[in-house]
Design a protein around this motif. Structure first.
Motif, PDB file in Angstrom:
ATOM      1  N   THR A 100       0.559  -1.449  -0.505  1.00 12.00           N
ATOM      2  CA  THR A 100       0.368  -0.216   0.226  1.00 12.00           C
ATOM      3  C   THR A 100       0.908   1.816   0.023  1.00 12.00           C
ATOM      4  O   THR A 100       0.108   2.433  -0.296  1.00 12.00           O
ATOM      5  CB  THR A 100      -1.247   0.152   1.269  1.00 12.00           C
ATOM      6  N   GLY A 101       2.007   1.242   0.076  1.00 13.70           N
ATOM      7  CA  GLY A 101       3.211   2.054   0.758  1.00 13.70           C
ATOM      8  C   GLY A 101       3.091   3.075   1.440  1.00 13.70           C
ATOM      9  O   GLY A 101       3.201   4.213   1.901  1.00 13.70           O
ATOM     10  N   ILE A 102       1.886   2.382   2.665  1.00 10.12           N
ATOM     11  CA  ILE A 102       1.931   3.527   3.735  1.00 10.12           C
ATOM     12  C   ILE A 102       3.081   3.066   4.689  1.00 10.12           C
ATOM     13  O   ILE A 102       3.473   1.934   5.243  1.00 10.12           O
ATOM     14  CB  ILE A 102       0.267   2.429   4.584  1.00 10.12           C
ATOM     15  N   VAL A 103       2.754   4.334   5.342  1.00 11.24           N
ATOM     16  CA  VAL A 103       3.682   5.047   7.130  1.00 11.24           C
ATOM     17  C   VAL A 103       2.814   4.955   8.076  1.00 11.24           C
ATOM     18  O   VAL A 103       1.935   5.928   7.891  1.00 11.24           O
ATOM     19  CB  VAL A 103       4.868   5.835   6.521  1.00 11.24           C
ATOM     20  N   GLY A 104       2.963   4.405   8.554  1.00 14.53           N
ATOM     21  CA  GLY A 104       2.733   4.225  10.467  1.00 14.53           C
ATOM     22  C   GLY A 104       3.969   5.414  10.534  1.00 14.53           C
ATOM     23  O   GLY A 104       4.949   4.948  11.190  1.00 14.53           O
ATOM     24  N   PHE A 105       3.363   6.327  12.025  1.00 15.42           N
ATOM     25  CA  PHE A 105       4.672   6.686  12.809  1.00 15.42           C
ATOM     26  C   PHE A 105       3.364   6.473  14.344  1.00 15.42           C
ATOM     27  O   PHE A 105       2.382   7.498  14.396  1.00 15.42           O
ATOM     28  CB  PHE A 105       4.786   8.583  12.261  1.00 15.42           C
ATOM     29  N   TRP A 106       4.217   6.476  15.031  1.00 12.08           N
ATOM     30  CA  TRP A 106       4.237   7.068  16.393  1.00 12.08           C
ATOM     31  C   TRP A 106       5.562   7.742  17.293  1.00 12.08           C
ATOM     32  O   TRP A 106       6.472   7.892  17.360  1.00 12.08           O
ATOM     33  CB  TRP A 106       4.475   5.384  17.099  1.00 12.08           C
ATOM     34  N   PRO A 111      -0.430   6.976  18.058  1.00  9.33           N
ATOM     35  CA  PRO A 111       0.526   7.090  16.568  1.00  9.33           C
ATOM     36  C   PRO A 111      -0.973   9.241  15.660  1.00  9.33           C
ATOM     37  O   PRO A 111      -1.341   8.941  16.108  1.00  9.33           O
ATOM     38  CB  PRO A 111      -0.867   5.979  16.447  1.00  9.33           C
ATOM     39  N   TRP A 112       0.351   9.010  14.626  1.00  9.20           N
ATOM     40  CA  TRP A 112       0.604  10.067  14.278  1.00  9.20           C
ATOM     41  C   TRP A 112      -0.378   9.703  12.721  1.00  9.20           C
ATOM     42  O   TRP A 112      -0.853   8.297  12.390  1.00  9.20           O
ATOM     43  CB  TRP A 112       1.379  10.504  13.974  1.00  9.20           C
ATOM     44  N   PRO A 113      -1.348  10.683  12.413  1.00  8.97           N
ATOM     45  CA  PRO A 113      -1.793  10.313  10.812  1.00  8.97           C
ATOM     46  C   PRO A 113      -1.197   9.488  10.242  1.00  8.97           C
ATOM     47  O   PRO A 113       0.380   9.581   9.805  1.00  8.97           O
ATOM     48  CB  PRO A 113      -2.754  11.430  10.418  1.00  8.97           C
ATOM     49  N   ARG A 114      -1.440   8.125   9.441  1.00  9.58           N
ATOM     50  CA  ARG A 114      -0.826   7.515   8.215  1.00  9.58           C
ATOM     51  C   ARG A 114      -0.461   8.467   7.253  1.00  9.58           C
ATOM     52  O   ARG A 114      -1.410   9.333   6.500  1.00  9.58           O
ATOM     53  CB  ARG A 114      -0.580   5.754   7.849  1.00  9.58           C
ATOM     54  N   LYS A 115       0.498   8.308   6.165  1.00  5.78           N
ATOM     55  CA  LYS A 115       0.854   8.789   5.515  1.00  5.78           C
ATOM     56  C   LYS A 115       1.427   7.591   3.788  1.00  5.78           C
ATOM     57  O   LYS A 115       1.465   6.410   4.666  1.00  5.78           O
ATOM     58  CB  LYS A 115       2.093   9.931   4.974  1.00  5.78           C
ATOM     59  N   GLY A 116       1.382   7.938   3.079  1.00  2.00           N
ATOM     60  CA  GLY A 116       1.724   7.299   1.724  1.00  2.00           C
ATOM     61  C   GLY A 116       2.746   7.053   0.711  1.00  2.00           C
ATOM     62  O   GLY A 116       3.914   8.676   1.231  1.00  2.00           O
ATOM     63  N   LEU A 117       3.899   6.704   0.706  1.00  4.57           N
ATOM     64  CA  LEU A 117       5.525   6.385   0.282  1.00  4.57           C
ATOM     65  C   LEU A 117       5.585   5.153  -0.765  1.00  4.57           C
ATOM     66  O   LEU A 117       5.725   4.116   0.316  1.00  4.57           O
ATOM     67  CB  LEU A 117       6.576   6.953   1.104  1.00  4.57           C
ATOM     68  N   GLN A 118       6.655   5.517  -1.461  1.00  2.00           N
ATOM     69  CA  GLN A 118       6.576   4.124  -2.400  1.00  2.00           C
ATOM     70  C   GLN A 118       6.371   3.536  -2.561  1.00  2.00           C
ATOM     71  O   GLN A 118       6.613   2.133  -2.723  1.00  2.00           O
ATOM     72  CB  GLN A 118       8.481   4.171  -2.008  1.00  2.00           C
ATOM     73  N   LYS A 119       5.271   2.627  -3.247  1.00  5.94           N
ATOM     74  CA  LYS A 119       3.957   1.951  -3.073  1.00  5.94           C
ATOM     75  C   LYS A 119       4.591   0.982  -3.836  1.00  5.94           C
ATOM     76  O   LYS A 119       4.900   1.515  -5.073  1.00  5.94           O
ATOM     77  CB  LYS A 119       2.216   2.239  -3.513  1.00  5.94           C
ATOM     78  N   GLY A 120       5.030  -0.156  -3.469  1.00  8.68           N
ATOM     79  CA  GLY A 120       5.595  -1.254  -5.036  1.00  8.68           C
ATOM     80  C   GLY A 120       7.101  -1.472  -4.672  1.00  8.68           C
ATOM     81  O   GLY A 120       7.426  -2.747  -5.368  1.00  8.68           O
ATOM     82  N   TYR A 121       6.931  -0.389  -3.904  1.00 11.28           N
ATOM     83  CA  TYR A 121       9.084  -0.416  -3.826  1.00 11.28           C
ATOM     84  C   TYR A 121       9.013  -1.354  -3.099  1.00 11.28           C
ATOM     85  O   TYR A 121       9.040  -2.362  -2.068  1.00 11.28           O
ATOM     86  CB  TYR A 121       8.869   0.539  -3.379  1.00 11.28           C
ATOM     87  N   MET A 122      11.169  -2.224  -3.167  1.00  9.31           N
ATOM     88  CA  MET A 122      11.277  -3.390  -2.315  1.00  9.31           C
ATOM     89  C   MET A 122      12.887  -2.626  -1.536  1.00  9.31           C
ATOM     90  O   MET A 122      13.898  -1.550  -2.149  1.00  9.31           O
ATOM     91  CB  MET A 122      11.717  -4.756  -3.656  1.00  9.31           C
ATOM     92  N   VAL A 123      12.694  -2.642  -0.736  1.00  9.34           N
ATOM     93  CA  VAL A 123      14.194  -2.142  -0.003  1.00  9.34           C
ATOM     94  C   VAL A 123      14.677  -3.199  -0.069  1.00  9.34           C
ATOM     95  O   VAL A 123      14.873  -4.375   0.233  1.00  9.34           O
ATOM     96  CB  VAL A 123      13.823  -1.780   1.170  1.00  9.34           C
ATOM     97  N   GLY A 124      16.480  -3.120  -0.333  1.00  4.06           N
ATOM     98  CA  GLY A 124      17.274  -3.780  -0.740  1.00  4.06           C
ATOM     99  C   GLY A 124      18.123  -4.219   0.671  1.00  4.06           C
ATOM    100  O   GLY A 124      17.758  -4.008   1.616  1.00  4.06           O
ATOM    101  N   ALA A 125      18.491  -5.856   1.177  1.00  5.23           N
ATOM    102  CA  ALA A 125      18.957  -6.153   1.492  1.00  5.23           C
ATOM    103  C   ALA A 125      20.483  -6.067   2.267  1.00  5.23           C
ATOM    104  O   ALA A 125      21.013  -6.522   2.761  1.00  5.23           O
ATOM    105  CB  ALA A 125      18.640  -8.300   1.531  1.00  5.23           C
ATOM    106  N   GLU A 126      20.462  -6.214   1.157  1.00  2.00           N
ATOM    107  CA  GLU A 126      22.105  -5.505   1.124  1.00  2.00           C
ATOM    108  C   GLU A 126      22.848  -4.355   1.806  1.00  2.00           C
ATOM    109  O   GLU A 126      23.097  -3.987   0.929  1.00  2.00           O
ATOM    110  CB  GLU A 126      23.527  -6.223  -0.453  1.00  2.00           C
ATOM    111  N   ALA A 127      22.319  -4.706   3.509  1.00  2.81           N
ATOM    112  CA  ALA A 127      22.731  -2.844   3.248  1.00  2.81           C
ATOM    113  C   ALA A 127      24.241  -2.253   4.829  1.00  2.81           C
ATOM    114  O   ALA A 127      24.301  -3.720   5.643  1.00  2.81           O
ATOM    115  CB  ALA A 127      21.531  -2.461   4.566  1.00  2.81           C
TER     116      ALA A 127
END
Length: 198
Positions: A100-106, A111-127
């Protein structure tokens, strides 16, 4: 187990940080990061930086000024306005889900109102995962003007979302889900001038 301990970052530097010696085994479609911080800085500073070789701001938790937090995912960010507090301990959790791209923030458990960011993105593992500096390159590219000065503790990261009750448990060092890494079993390496203190 770092229960009852904190990392102290005593002064502004261009190199001192804590390197987290753990990373996800595969790319992330969901994540949550939680931590406590305590500082009187008013300039921008980085709390949690997760960089890959292709994206330096793969995950970044940054405080650009009093009263605002930013969460970056894959180089893009959303902002959350919070109360301005000088020299008060602050607990933040940020979660993100790819579908969904939904960001939760506390903030301090609320909890703060949720927002959206980078729907469908994949975070790389080699970090490379760093506390207290912002990586502008993989494992480096630090800027003293974004370094953290203060105390940080109770750092957790999961490869899943979190509920408000889960946030409360993390605040109290009793998480209900096994994290990728967490304060009760924290694999770290100190680089430069950072101290682990009770």
């Amino acid at each position: 187990d770092l229960l009852y301990n904190v990392f102290v970052f005593p002064q502004e530097t261009k190199d001192s940080h804590v390197l987290v010696r753990a990373k996800p085994e595969q790319p992330l479609q969901n994540f949550t990061v939680c931590l406590w911080s305590y500082t009187d800085l008013t300039r921008p500073y980085s709390l949690f930086s997760y960089a890959t070789k292709t994206q330096d701001n793969e995950i970044l938790l940054l405080k650009p000024k009093p009263g605002e937090y930013r969460l970056y995912v894959g180089g893009k960010f959303v902002s959350f306005g919070v109360p301005k507090s000088i020299a008060a301990s602050e607990h933040v959790c940020a979660s993100w889900e790819s579908t969904t791209g939904i960001v939760g923030f506390w903030f301090n458990g609320k909890p703060w109102p949720r927002k959206g960011l980078q729907k469908g993105y994949m975070v790389g593992a080699e970090a490379s995962i760093v506390l207290g500096q912002e990586q502008d390159a993989f494992r480096g590219g630090f800027d003293a003007q974004q370094s953290f000065v203060g105390e940080m503790s109770v750092v957790y990261m999961w490869d899943a979302g979190i509920s408000t009750s889960g946030v409360m448990e993390a605040m109290n060092n009793r998480p209900d889900k096994a994290p990728i890494f967490g304060w009760r079993n924290f694999p770290y390496q100190i680089v430069g001038e950072v101290y682990l203190k009770p």
